[in-house]
Motif scaffolding. Structure first.
Motif, PDB file in Angstrom:
ATOM      1  N   TYR A 132      38.526 -28.656 -16.585  1.00 28.30           N
ATOM      2  CA  TYR A 132      39.415 -28.802 -17.744  1.00 28.30           C
ATOM      3  C   TYR A 132      39.592 -30.251 -18.195  1.00 28.30           C
ATOM      4  O   TYR A 132      40.239 -30.504 -19.205  1.00 28.30           O
ATOM      5  CB  TYR A 132      40.806 -28.249 -17.404  1.00 28.30           C
ATOM      6  CG  TYR A 132      40.940 -26.748 -17.433  1.00 28.30           C
ATOM      7  CD1 TYR A 132      40.347 -25.994 -18.444  1.00 28.30           C
ATOM      8  CD2 TYR A 132      41.701 -26.078 -16.474  1.00 28.30           C
ATOM      9  CE1 TYR A 132      40.490 -24.611 -18.476  1.00 28.30           C
ATOM     10  CE2 TYR A 132      41.858 -24.707 -16.511  1.00 28.30           C
ATOM     11  CZ  TYR A 132      41.251 -23.976 -17.512  1.00 28.30           C
ATOM     12  OH  TYR A 132      41.412 -22.624 -17.551  1.00 28.30           O
ATOM     13  N   HIS A 133      39.096 -31.212 -17.412  1.00 26.37           N
ATOM     14  CA  HIS A 133      39.390 -32.611 -17.737  1.00 26.37           C
ATOM     15  C   HIS A 133      38.935 -32.965 -19.160  1.00 26.37           C
ATOM     16  O   HIS A 133      37.814 -32.646 -19.550  1.00 26.37           O
ATOM     17  CB  HIS A 133      38.705 -33.538 -16.728  1.00 26.37           C
ATOM     18  CG  HIS A 133      39.226 -34.934 -16.778  1.00 26.37           C
ATOM     19  ND1 HIS A 133      38.824 -35.841 -17.726  1.00 26.37           N
ATOM     20  CD2 HIS A 133      40.150 -35.579 -16.019  1.00 26.37           C
ATOM     21  CE1 HIS A 133      39.466 -36.982 -17.546  1.00 26.37           C
ATOM     22  NE2 HIS A 133      40.277 -36.838 -16.512  1.00 26.37           N
ATOM     23  N   PRO A 134      39.815 -33.629 -19.940  1.00 30.72           N
ATOM     24  CA  PRO A 134      39.454 -33.879 -21.343  1.00 30.72           C
ATOM     25  C   PRO A 134      38.192 -34.734 -21.501  1.00 30.72           C
ATOM     26  O   PRO A 134      37.435 -34.520 -22.456  1.00 30.72           O
ATOM     27  CB  PRO A 134      40.687 -34.571 -21.922  1.00 30.72           C
ATOM     28  CG  PRO A 134      41.532 -34.961 -20.756  1.00 30.72           C
ATOM     29  CD  PRO A 134      41.184 -34.035 -19.629  1.00 30.72           C
ATOM     30  N   SER A 145      42.660 -31.591 -24.692  1.00 31.68           N
ATOM     31  CA  SER A 145      43.264 -31.845 -23.389  1.00 31.68           C
ATOM     32  C   SER A 145      43.892 -30.531 -22.928  1.00 31.68           C
ATOM     33  O   SER A 145      45.053 -30.256 -23.173  1.00 31.68           O
ATOM     34  CB  SER A 145      44.315 -32.946 -23.515  1.00 31.68           C
ATOM     35  OG  SER A 145      44.974 -33.089 -22.295  1.00 31.68           O
ATOM     36  N   TRP A 146      43.062 -29.702 -22.286  1.00 31.84           N
ATOM     37  CA  TRP A 146      43.462 -28.319 -22.004  1.00 31.84           C
ATOM     38  C   TRP A 146      44.790 -28.230 -21.276  1.00 31.84           C
ATOM     39  O   TRP A 146      45.605 -27.370 -21.575  1.00 31.84           O
ATOM     40  CB  TRP A 146      42.375 -27.627 -21.176  1.00 31.84           C
ATOM     41  CG  TRP A 146      41.090 -27.495 -21.932  1.00 31.84           C
ATOM     42  CD1 TRP A 146      40.004 -28.317 -21.861  1.00 31.84           C
ATOM     43  CD2 TRP A 146      40.779 -26.505 -22.914  1.00 31.84           C
ATOM     44  NE1 TRP A 146      39.028 -27.903 -22.738  1.00 31.84           N
ATOM     45  CE2 TRP A 146      39.470 -26.791 -23.393  1.00 31.84           C
ATOM     46  CE3 TRP A 146      41.473 -25.409 -23.440  1.00 31.84           C
ATOM     47  CZ2 TRP A 146      38.854 -26.009 -24.365  1.00 31.84           C
ATOM     48  CZ3 TRP A 146      40.848 -24.639 -24.401  1.00 31.84           C
ATOM     49  CH2 TRP A 146      39.559 -24.935 -24.859  1.00 31.84           C
ATOM     50  N   LEU A 147      44.976 -29.112 -20.293  1.00 33.73           N
ATOM     51  CA  LEU A 147      46.191 -29.017 -19.486  1.00 33.73           C
ATOM     52  C   LEU A 147      47.283 -29.945 -19.993  1.00 33.73           C
ATOM     53  O   LEU A 147      48.426 -29.869 -19.564  1.00 33.73           O
ATOM     54  CB  LEU A 147      45.878 -29.358 -18.025  1.00 33.73           C
ATOM     55  CG  LEU A 147      44.879 -28.423 -17.359  1.00 33.73           C
ATOM     56  CD1 LEU A 147      44.412 -28.993 -16.030  1.00 33.73           C
ATOM     57  CD2 LEU A 147      45.500 -27.053 -17.155  1.00 33.73           C
ATOM     58  N   GLY A 148      46.933 -30.824 -20.927  1.00 36.15           N
ATOM     59  CA  GLY A 148      47.908 -31.806 -21.384  1.00 36.15           C
ATOM     60  C   GLY A 148      48.516 -31.420 -22.715  1.00 36.15           C
ATOM     61  O   GLY A 148      49.290 -32.161 -23.306  1.00 36.15           O
ATOM     62  N   ASN A 149      48.154 -30.236 -23.210  1.00 38.46           N
ATOM     63  CA  ASN A 149      48.600 -29.810 -24.520  1.00 38.46           C
ATOM     64  C   ASN A 149      49.498 -28.592 -24.370  1.00 38.46           C
ATOM     65  O   ASN A 149      49.143 -27.635 -23.693  1.00 38.46           O
ATOM     66  CB  ASN A 149      47.337 -29.454 -25.325  1.00 38.46           C
ATOM     67  CG  ASN A 149      47.638 -29.057 -26.744  1.00 38.46           C
ATOM     68  OD1 ASN A 149      48.656 -28.417 -27.018  1.00 38.46           O
ATOM     69  ND2 ASN A 149      46.746 -29.427 -27.643  1.00 38.46           N
ATOM     70  N   GLU A 150      50.660 -28.635 -24.985  1.00 41.02           N
ATOM     71  CA  GLU A 150      51.625 -27.542 -24.835  1.00 41.02           C
ATOM     72  C   GLU A 150      51.053 -26.187 -25.242  1.00 41.02           C
ATOM     73  O   GLU A 150      51.453 -25.164 -24.710  1.00 41.02           O
ATOM     74  CB  GLU A 150      52.855 -27.813 -25.709  1.00 41.02           C
ATOM     75  CG  GLU A 150      53.888 -28.705 -25.059  1.00 41.02           C
ATOM     76  CD  GLU A 150      55.080 -28.877 -25.966  1.00 41.02           C
ATOM     77  OE1 GLU A 150      55.955 -28.011 -25.954  1.00 41.02           O
ATOM     78  OE2 GLU A 150      55.089 -29.872 -26.719  1.00 41.02           O
ATOM     79  N   LYS A 151      50.127 -26.205 -26.211  1.00 32.88           N
ATOM     80  CA  LYS A 151      49.616 -24.932 -26.714  1.00 32.88           C
ATOM     81  C   LYS A 151      48.601 -24.310 -25.770  1.00 32.88           C
ATOM     82  O   LYS A 151      48.466 -23.091 -25.697  1.00 32.88           O
ATOM     83  CB  LYS A 151      48.971 -25.136 -28.085  1.00 32.88           C
ATOM     84  CG  LYS A 151      49.974 -25.439 -29.177  1.00 32.88           C
ATOM     85  CD  LYS A 151      49.359 -25.190 -30.546  1.00 32.88           C
ATOM     86  CE  LYS A 151      50.318 -25.562 -31.661  1.00 32.88           C
ATOM     87  NZ  LYS A 151      50.297 -27.030 -31.935  1.00 32.88           N
ATOM     88  N   THR A 152      47.828 -25.146 -25.065  1.00 32.02           N
ATOM     89  CA  THR A 152      46.739 -24.579 -24.259  1.00 32.02           C
ATOM     90  C   THR A 152      47.040 -24.569 -22.765  1.00 32.02           C
ATOM     91  O   THR A 152      46.357 -23.870 -22.019  1.00 32.02           O
ATOM     92  CB  THR A 152      45.442 -25.396 -24.474  1.00 32.02           C
ATOM     93  OG1 THR A 152      45.735 -26.774 -24.269  1.00 32.02           O
ATOM     94  CG2 THR A 152      44.875 -25.166 -25.855  1.00 32.02           C
ATOM     95  N   ALA A 153      48.042 -25.328 -22.320  1.00 27.82           N
ATOM     96  CA  ALA A 153      48.236 -25.485 -20.870  1.00 27.82           C
ATOM     97  C   ALA A 153      48.471 -24.153 -20.174  1.00 27.82           C
ATOM     98  O   ALA A 153      47.817 -23.832 -19.177  1.00 27.82           O
ATOM     99  CB  ALA A 153      49.394 -26.454 -20.603  1.00 27.82           C
TER     100      ALA A 153
END
Lengths: 293, 298
Positions: free
Chosen positions: B134-136, B154-162
């Motif tokens: 997942y790393h951007p 940023s898959w894990l750093g984004n409120e929508k995708t985390a």
């Protein structure tokens, strides 16, 4: 689909053969494509762990990614072993093994008695075990932790091993399985004047072996992977388990994925090996616990 | 009454005594490490309990929690996690089981093994490798989506995708047991039922809906209940991938329990959260038993 069946019947093919070979159609094709893609999706993380463990740091973070380590290195492994890996591995095996042995013994004794003996309070005790199993384990972790802290058991082996023995799943599984032991076997040995303890160890225990095998594997793997308990119960580096230790390395080797993958490989290889070796007992154990539950 | 007690023969008493003796280790450990902590959990949820104090506050922990935005957010996230994960696990497991249960023994073992691997290998290992995927900047996922022209995320750093990224990992670790169970129950359906329907020209969907699905009901119930409980308890993936962030978008009740107790030292508050979680799981399990259990015929 139906036309193929008719064709099959005309050609004298037994319809039950067709059940084995589904006719080739578009739905089937899509199904197989999805199955293949899902398989790749499930295998890929493992492929990435194993290949990543042999990649240099520069190639591990390269984009486009290096799909296969063209210049494999053992550097990650020597970096990894600068940490207390041996100690963590020992801890993991020791804790899982003790828990496994204790759970199997305790559960076999209780399960047998609950299934085959009648005595006052039997029903209530069994109901208590089953009711507790329906509750999520993590709910008791905070009060359990404060209690173990009062005992002074935090960061000790007994704090990690003993609480898990109380979990009643093993008792439940052994009770279900003990019910399949024919009562005549027990009666016969009674007539022979066998003492209760001898009868249990020489007659009952061997009969319980298949279920005990499954329970042993469950307990071992469950204990190895009980990350939450390990996280709250260990304080010092020397008491950490392998998965726990690897997790803490994440802070140290933030994007040094080679070392992290070497650690990830090390933490999961023993479990995968156990699973592959005992896959049959494992599969049976899962169905045993569910179908009869 | 007394005469009856005297009449109990000594052999029977000895038998009872041995039974209790056999039961004692399991029951003792159970009382000390499961039953007592459960009661103690209820008890300390009424206290302001930290390293420094232990003071009775009545229901204040519970009242505070329901006015706490972070806790309400984690309740919402937990619901989302369950509502999305459980149906996907069920559908995917039935799909895989249907595709493999009539294959040869070897192929069946292979597929069962593949889908069980993430559950059986260390959850830490799985989570760590997904963190890399997942790393951007260094992750394979953004590289692959980039091939189709997508912007890096940023898959894990984004409120929508985390939360969705967490769910994807959670699903891979959750389907192993359901697949094994579905394959076993599908194998128990007498093939004559399906053959008879095929001869009557039933479509695949009709066969599934009218024959296979009803026969799977007992298994469904069990799998729905255990998957729901497991999903509620999802912890390691969240702690290692996002620590509940960004902005609490992946914080669940389970993660909140950990944070309250072991980061902030509020054991009373954490216990109250644990009790609320237990009550919710209890209610949902009961509903599931009522809804799905009524269809069970045997």
């Amino acid at each position: 689909m139906s036309s193929t069946i008719q064709a099959g019947m005309k050609a004298g093919v037994n319809p039950s053969d067709l059940a084995g070979k589904k006719p080739w159609n578009i739905g089937n094709l899509i199904g197989n494509v999805i199955l293949t893609l899902s398989t790749l999706f499930f295998i890929f993380p493992f492929y990435w762990i194993i290949t990543g463990a042999f990649k240099k740091q520069t190639t591990a973070t390269a984009i486009p990614p290096e799909w296969f380590p063209l210049h494999p290195t053992l550097q990650n492994w020597s970096d990894l072993f600068k940490n207390a890996i041996w100690r963590w591995t020992f801890n993991s095996f020791f804790i899982s093994f003790c828990e496994m042995a204790a759970v199997c013994l305790v559960a076999a004794l209780a399960g047998y008695v609950l299934a085959k003996k009648s005595f006052p309070g039997r029903k209530i005790i069994f109901t208590m075990f089953v009711a507790a199993m329906a509750l999520p384990k993590q709910v008791i972790l905070v009060p359990l932790f404060t209690m173990l802290a009062d005992f002074g058991w935090v960061n000790t082996y007994r704090g990690l091993i003993l609480p898990a023995i109380g979990w009643p799943f093993g008792v439940f599984l052994m009770k279900q399985f003990s019910q399949t032991i024919p009562t005549e076997v027990i009666e016969a040995s009674k007539i022979d004047g066998c003492s209760e303890v001898r009868m249990f160890s020489t007659i009952i225990l061997p009969l319980l072996t298949p279920a005990l095998g499954a329970l042993a594997i469950f307990t071992f793997i469950g204990s190895w992977n009980d990350y939450f308990s390990q996280l709250i119960m260990t304080r010092s580096t020397s008491m950490m388990t392998l998965p726990m230790g690897i997790a803490t390395l994440q802070g140290e080797y933030t994007t040094n994925y080679g070392v992290m993958m070497a650690g990830a490989a090390l933490a999961s290889v023993p479990m995968i090996a156990i699973f592959l070796t005992f896959q049959k007992a494992f599969t049976q154990g899962i169905t045993m616990g569910a179908v009869k539950g | 009454m007394e005469t009856r007690v005297r009449k109990i023969n000594p052999n029977l008493l000895r038998d009872w005594f041995m039974s209790y003796l056999f039961l004692l280790p399991a029951f003792g450990f159970f009382l000390v490490f499961v039953a007592y902590p459960m009661l103690r959990g209820i008890y300390i949820s009424f206290f302001n309990y930290s390293l420094r104090k232990f003071e009775y506050v009545g229901l204040r922990n519970y009242v505070d929690l329901f006015h706490n935005e972070t806790f309400m957010k984690s309740l919402w996230n937990t619901s989302l996690l369950v509502i999305i994960t459980v149906p996907l696990v069920i559908v995917f497991s039935i799909f895989v089981a249907m595709s493999i249960y009539r294959k040869r023994e070897f192929a069946r073992s292979f597929f069962r093994g593949v889908f069980y691997l993430p559950a059986v290998s260390s959850v830490v290992s799985i989570t760590v490798v997904w963190g890399w995927i997942y790393h951007p900047n260094y992750g394979v996922l953004n590289y692959l989506t980039g091939l189709f022209g997508a912007e890096p995320i940023s898959w894990l750093g984004n409120e929508k995708t985390a939360l969705l990224s967490i769910i994807a990992v959670l699903i891979t670790t959750s389907v192993g047991q359901p697949i094994i169970l579905y394959v076993a129950s599908l194998g128990n359906i007498p093939s004559s039922y399906i053959e008879a329907a095929q001869i009557d020209r039933a479509t695949s969907w009709q066969i599934f809906r009218k024959i296979i699905w009803p026969m799977l009901m007992p298994t469904n119930l069990y799998i729905i209940v255990i998957t729901t409980i497991n999903t509620f308890q999802c912890f390691a993936i969240i702690q290692l991938l996002t620590s509940g962030g960004p902005y609490y978008s992946t914080s669940t009740v389970m993660y909140g329990v950990y944070e309250q107790a072991f980061k902030l030292g509020n054991f009373g508050m954490a216990s109250a959260m644990g009790i609320i979680l237990a009550v919710i799981i209890g209610i949902i399990s009961t509903i599931q038993f009522k809804t799905f259990g009524s269809d069970v015929e045997y």
